[in-house]
Scaffold this active site. Structure first.
Site, PDB file in Angstrom:
ATOM      1  N   ASP A 155       0.871  -1.179   0.000  1.00  0.00           N
ATOM      2  CA  ASP A 155       0.000   0.000   0.000  1.00  0.00           C
ATOM      3  C   ASP A 155       0.904   1.225   0.000  1.00  0.00           C
ATOM      4  O   ASP A 155       2.132   1.107   0.041  1.00  0.00           O
ATOM      5  CB  ASP A 155      -0.958   0.005   1.203  1.00  0.00           C
ATOM      6  CG  ASP A 155      -0.215  -0.028   2.533  1.00  0.00           C
ATOM      7  OD1 ASP A 155       1.023   0.159   2.539  1.00  0.00           O
ATOM      8  OD2 ASP A 155      -0.854  -0.234   3.576  1.00  0.00           O
ATOM      9  N   ASP A 184       1.254   5.063   1.900  1.00  0.00           N
ATOM     10  CA  ASP A 184       0.773   5.932   2.978  1.00  0.00           C
ATOM     11  C   ASP A 184       1.232   7.369   2.747  1.00  0.00           C
ATOM     12  O   ASP A 184       2.384   7.601   2.363  1.00  0.00           O
ATOM     13  CB  ASP A 184       1.306   5.446   4.331  1.00  0.00           C
ATOM     14  CG  ASP A 184       0.961   3.993   4.609  1.00  0.00           C
ATOM     15  OD1 ASP A 184      -0.141   3.579   4.234  1.00  0.00           O
ATOM     16  OD2 ASP A 184       1.807   3.275   5.193  1.00  0.00           O
ATOM     17  N   ASP A 227      -3.457   5.010   1.999  1.00  0.00           N
ATOM     18  CA  ASP A 227      -3.851   5.522   3.318  1.00  0.00           C
ATOM     19  C   ASP A 227      -3.505   6.996   3.403  1.00  0.00           C
ATOM     20  O   ASP A 227      -2.341   7.380   3.209  1.00  0.00           O
ATOM     21  CB  ASP A 227      -3.116   4.759   4.422  1.00  0.00           C
ATOM     22  CG  ASP A 227      -3.592   3.315   4.541  1.00  0.00           C
ATOM     23  OD1 ASP A 227      -4.691   3.028   4.054  1.00  0.00           O
ATOM     24  OD2 ASP A 227      -2.858   2.490   5.110  1.00  0.00           O
TER      25      ASP A 227
END
Length: 472
Positions: A346, A348, A396
Site C-alpha cells: 500500500d 501511505d 492511506d
C-alpha cells in the site's frame, strides 16, 4: 486459488527435537542470480561438515555469489574453516589441482564479511590462509584473525540501525512465518517473541553461522534459539515446515489477504468450513462490509506488489487532489517507501498545512475522496468500452495538525517493530508517553514540543536514526 505470498510477521515455539537429516531432492535449492561473474567459490567440507557446508553455500548464493559444487580449474577462491594453509595445500595436492598465483585460499571470515557487505570484500592478510605467491613459503600457516568486536546490542530497535541489507534472511523469514501463525492464533506473547528476534537479527552486520554467534544477542529466547540451531544443522525448520502445511494457517493467510478481513472474520469463515475465496463469494447468506466488497472486487490488484514507480505516480495524484482544496498543504509519502523499500502493498501519505483551520482539516479527506469517486465513475464508463486500463492500489491518507506533524511523520514511517520499541523505550527508560500526536513527560507533567523527528529523538535521549535505518 494459490495462496498470496504476503509476508506479515509471526512464529511457533517448542522444544527442539532431533530428526533425521533429509538429503537428496529436499536439499535442492532454486537457482539464484549471480552478481559476481568473475568469482567462482568452492567451500571446503574438511573440518566443516556436509550440512554446515550446504548452509553456507545457500547463504552465499542468495547474496549473488557463484558457488560451485565441484572443484575444477575454474575455481578462483577456496574457502575453508578451521584449516591451516598447509592443510588446504596438502588437500589440494590430493585433488590433482595445482595451486596457482590466481587461486585464493581464504578463511571463512572473508566469505562472512563479503555476505554482510553484499559484495566481495578485499582480501587481506587476516583472510588469506597462505600468501598469494605460494612458492614463497613451503609450509605456510593460518594467520590468526582477531575476533570481531561487536558493540553491545540493545534490546530496543530504536537503538539499532537496521537497513534493508538483511544478512540473516534465512532465519528471519522463518521467524516471521512462526510469528504470523501465533498472530493468527491470537497468542501475543509468542508472536512478539519471534517478531523481536527477527528484528534484532535484521540489524546484525554479520551472518549467524553457528550457535556461538548468538552469544550476547538480546531477544533470543530458548525456543527461538532452537529454531536457529535446527536451521544451522538441517538447513530448515521443522516447525516452519509444519506451519506452512497447516490448513488453518493457509486459510487465515488467504482470508486476511482480502482487504477489510481480519482475524475474527477469518475465524468465522474457517469454522464454517470455507477454504477458498470463491466459495465465500458465492455464499449469498454472508454479508460483507464496504471494505470487504472492495477487497473482493479488486482482489488481484490489491494482493499484487506496488512498485516505487507506481507509488510515485500515486503521489502525484494525491498531491493534485489535495492541492485543489489546500494549495499550501505538504504531502509526504511515509511507510515502507520512505524507509527505502522498492516494493510494498500500500502507499501511505501524511498531509498537513500550516495555514489550515480545524474545519479545513475535517473537510479535506471527504473532498478528496469525493473527487476520486467522480473520476472512478467516469473511468468506469470508459473502461466498459475500452477494457480495464488501471490498477487498484490501497492508499492511506492521514491528515494531521501542522504543529503535530513531526510526531505523525515519525509514527507513520514505521517499521511496526521500530515504533513499538520506540514507545516501549519512552515508557520504560524515560518515563514518557509517545504516540502519533505528542510526547508527554510524566515526571515534569508537560507535553514536549518538536518541530522535527530529530527533536523527538533528542527529547528521548536517543541518537537520531534515519528513516532507511528503521527497517526493524
Amino acid at each position: 486459488m494459490p495462496l498470496p505470498t504476503n509476508p506479515l510477521q509471526m512464529v511457533h515455539l517448542g522444544p527442539r527435537k532431533k530428526r533425521p537429516r533429509q538429503m537428496g531432492a529436499s536439499m535442492v535449492c532454486p537457482p539464484h542470480d549471480i552478481k559476481f561473474q568473475d568469482l567462482a567459490l568452492y567451500i571446503l567440507e574438511k573440518k566443516m561438515g556436509t550440512t554446515r557446508r550446504a548452509f553456507l553455500m545457500e547463504l552465499a548464493r542468495r547474496k549473488g555469489f557463484r558457488v560451485e559444487d565441484e572443484l575444477s580449474d575454474s575455481i578462483t577462491h577456496i574457502v575453508a574453516e578451521n584449516n591451516s594453509g598447509s592443510e588446504v595445500l596438502e588437500w589440494l595436492q590430493g585433488q590433482n589441482l595445482k595451486a596457482s598465483s590466481q587461486l585464493e585460499l581464504l578463511d571463512v571470515s572473508w566469505l562472512i564479511e563479503s555476505m554482510a557487505a553484499g559484495r566481495p570484500v578485499e582480501t587481506t592478510g587476516k583472510h588469506q590462509l597462505v600468501k598469494r605467491d605460494y612458492s614463497a613459503s613451503p609450509n605456510p600457516e593460518l594467520q590468526k584473525t582477531p575476533p570481531l568486536v561487536i558493540k553491545k546490542i540493545s534490546q530496543y530497535a530504536c537503538q539499532r540501525r537496521t537497513t534493508l541489507n538483511n544478512c540473516n534472511q534465512i532465519f528471519t523469514d522463518a521467524f516471521e512465518v512462526l510469528a504470523e501463525n501465533y498472530e493468527f492464533r491470537e497468542n501475543e506473547v509468542f508472536c512478539l517473541a519471534f517478531m523481536r528476534a527477527a528484528s534484532v537479527l535484521k540489524s546484525l552486520p554479520f551472518t549467524i553461522i553457528s550457535m556461538k554467534d548468538t552469544e550476547g544477542i538480546p531477544c533470543l529466547e530458548d525456543k527461538v534459539k532452537c529454531v536457529i540451531e535446527e536451521i544451522i544443522e538441517d538447513g530448515e525448520s521443522s516447525e516452519v515446515k509444519a506451519v506452512l502445511n497447516d490448513e488453518r494457517y493457509q486459510s487465515f493467510k488467504l482470508f486476511t489477504s482480502v482487504f477489510g478481513v481480519g482475524l475474527k472474520t477469518s475465524e468465522k469463515w474457517f469454522r464454517m468450513g470455507y477454504r477458498t475465496l470463491n466459495k465465500i463469494k458465492l455464499d449469498k447468506t454472508l454479508k460483507f462490509t464496504p471494505m470487504q466488497k472492495a477487497g473482493f472486487l479488486y482482489y488481484e490488484d490489491l494482493v499484487s506488489c506496488v512498485t516505487r514507480a507506481e507509488a510515485e505516480a500515486v503521489c502525484m495524484l494525491v498531491k493534485e487532489a489535495v492541492w485543489a482544496f489546500l494549495p499550501e498543504a505538504f504531502v509526504t509519502m511515509t511507510g515502507g517507501f520512505r524507509r527505502g523499500k522498492k516494493i510494498g502493498h500500500d502507499v501511505d501519505f501524511l498531509i498537513t498545512s500550516p495555514g489550515s483551520t480545524d474545519e479545513d482539516e475535517e473537510q479535506l479527506l471527504p473532498k478528496v475522496i469525493n473527487l476520486w469517486e467522480r473520476k472512478r465513475v467516469d473511468s468506469g464508463k470508459c473502461s466498459q468500452q475500452e477494457g480495464k486500463t488501471w490498477k487498484a492500489i490501497r492508499v492511506d491518507l492521514v491528515m494531521c495538525p501542522y504543529e503535530r506533524r513531526a510526531f505523525a511523520l515519525l509514527g507513520w514511517t514505521g517499521s511496526r517493530q521500530f515504533e513499538r520499541d520506540l514507545r516501549r523505550y519512552a515508557t520504560h527508560e524515560r518515563k514518557m508517553i509517545l504516540d502519533n500526536h505528542a510526547l508527554y513527560d510524566k515526571t515534569k507533567k508537560i507535553f514536549l514540543k518538536a518541530e522535527s523527528e530529530e527533536e523527538i529523538f533528542a527529547h528521548l535521549g536517543l541518537d537520531y536514526i534515519e528513516p532507511w535505518e528503521r527497517n526493524a
